[in-house]
Design a protein around this motif. Sequence first.
Motif, PDB file in Angstrom:
ATOM      1  N   LYS A   9      10.515 -12.770  10.686  1.00 28.22           N
ATOM      2  CA  LYS A   9       9.472 -11.261  10.468  1.00 28.22           C
ATOM      3  C   LYS A   9       9.844 -10.332   9.442  1.00 28.22           C
ATOM      4  O   LYS A   9      11.404 -10.489   9.265  1.00 28.22           O
ATOM      5  N   ASN A  39      11.060  -3.913  10.990  1.00 36.16           N
ATOM      6  CA  ASN A  39      11.355  -5.102  12.628  1.00 36.16           C
ATOM      7  C   ASN A  39      11.757  -4.545  13.397  1.00 36.16           C
ATOM      8  O   ASN A  39      13.055  -4.674  14.140  1.00 36.16           O
ATOM      9  N   GLY A  65      10.839  -6.598   7.319  1.00 37.34           N
ATOM     10  CA  GLY A  65      10.901  -5.455   7.897  1.00 37.34           C
ATOM     11  C   GLY A  65      12.402  -4.879   8.138  1.00 37.34           C
ATOM     12  O   GLY A  65      13.076  -6.288   8.204  1.00 37.34           O
ATOM     13  N   HIS A  93       1.744  -1.308   2.636  1.00 35.39           N
ATOM     14  CA  HIS A  93       2.127  -1.374   3.471  1.00 35.39           C
ATOM     15  C   HIS A  93       3.736  -1.979   4.296  1.00 35.39           C
ATOM     16  O   HIS A  93       4.344  -1.404   5.411  1.00 35.39           O
ATOM     17  N   SER A  94       3.964  -2.760   3.448  1.00 38.72           N
ATOM     18  CA  SER A  94       5.213  -3.832   4.032  1.00 38.72           C
ATOM     19  C   SER A  94       6.694  -3.182   3.117  1.00 38.72           C
ATOM     20  O   SER A  94       7.039  -4.392   2.516  1.00 38.72           O
ATOM     21  N   ASP A 145      10.008  -3.419   2.878  1.00 38.07           N
ATOM     22  CA  ASP A 145      11.224  -3.291   3.178  1.00 38.07           C
ATOM     23  C   ASP A 145      12.608  -3.008   2.545  1.00 38.07           C
ATOM     24  O   ASP A 145      13.379  -3.521   3.167  1.00 38.07           O
ATOM     25  N   GLU A 192       8.140  -0.958   6.569  1.00 35.95           N
ATOM     26  CA  GLU A 192       8.045  -1.727   7.737  1.00 35.95           C
ATOM     27  C   GLU A 192       9.507  -1.961   8.207  1.00 35.95           C
ATOM     28  O   GLU A 192      10.234  -2.241   7.790  1.00 35.95           O
ATOM     29  N   ASN A 206      -3.424 -10.067   2.314  1.00 35.34           N
ATOM     30  CA  ASN A 206      -1.977  -9.670   2.841  1.00 35.34           C
ATOM     31  C   ASN A 206      -1.232 -11.059   1.741  1.00 35.34           C
ATOM     32  O   ASN A 206      -0.281 -11.528   1.363  1.00 35.34           O
ATOM     33  N   ASN A 262       3.649  -9.574   3.820  1.00 33.05           N
ATOM     34  CA  ASN A 262       5.053  -9.916   2.519  1.00 33.05           C
ATOM     35  C   ASN A 262       5.088  -9.843   0.906  1.00 33.05           C
ATOM     36  O   ASN A 262       3.701 -10.407   0.437  1.00 33.05           O
ATOM     37  N   ILE A 310      -0.619  -5.486   2.977  1.00 34.82           N
ATOM     38  CA  ILE A 310      -0.018  -5.303   4.221  1.00 34.82           C
ATOM     39  C   ILE A 310       0.533  -6.736   4.537  1.00 34.82           C
ATOM     40  O   ILE A 310       1.791  -6.149   5.566  1.00 34.82           O
TER      41      ILE A 310
END
Length: 229
Positions: A132, A125, A134, A96-97, A99, A123, A56, A79, A77
């Motif tokens: 968060k 949200n 996304g 993975h993240s 956005d 990603e 992360n 931010n 994964i």
Amino acid sequence: MSIQNNIEQIRSRIAAACARSGRNPAEVRLVAVSKTKPAAMINEAAAAGQQLFGENYVQEFADKIDQVTAPVEWHFIGNLQSNKVKYLRGKVAMIHSLDRLSLAAEISRQWGKIDRTLDVLLEVNLGQEDSKAGTAETALFELARQVAELPHLRVCGLMALPPWLDDAEEVRPYFRRLHQLSEQIKTLQIPGVEMRELSMGMSHDFEVAVEEGATLVRVGTAIFGERTR
């Protein structure tokens, strides 16, 4: 319980969730979330057969990657700030993240320097939570189109971190929604966009996520124990 026993139990629970939902367990990959965990624990998990690890925090990942001696696959994964992307270049197999388009452009630029293409997930949200990251559902389809045009990225699916709810059954609608969004993007047949991955589900709700179509489940606490910070 040892890390090996924890991994075996989780794999058994994934298999049972697949059986309940008529899926092949081979379709689901376990991402061991190793944030805040020392390299020794990652090496122990790798010795138990775990191949895929998710980090992360960029600085923490950079500090410990060389201490992990096992031949593992790394996913990012968390931010991600654009100015930190260079530290991941060539070291992770998937992010993975993703956005926003500005981040996508920087990832493509960095991977272009090594003439490689990176698999990324968009990603979403789902809970519209200010706390968060996304993209919003309403912006997802345009983001997919824009990212698909970048030369060193391959959109492989979606990721979500739904609202935290004690009862995993209450999270099910969010997982189902992510699956629905994936299917909607598939119908658009955007060149360069595949929807083969759904990254969703964590230690307390991964079985429900598997029942709703997850192909990547991100499990940390159930493998390594509670975080120390």
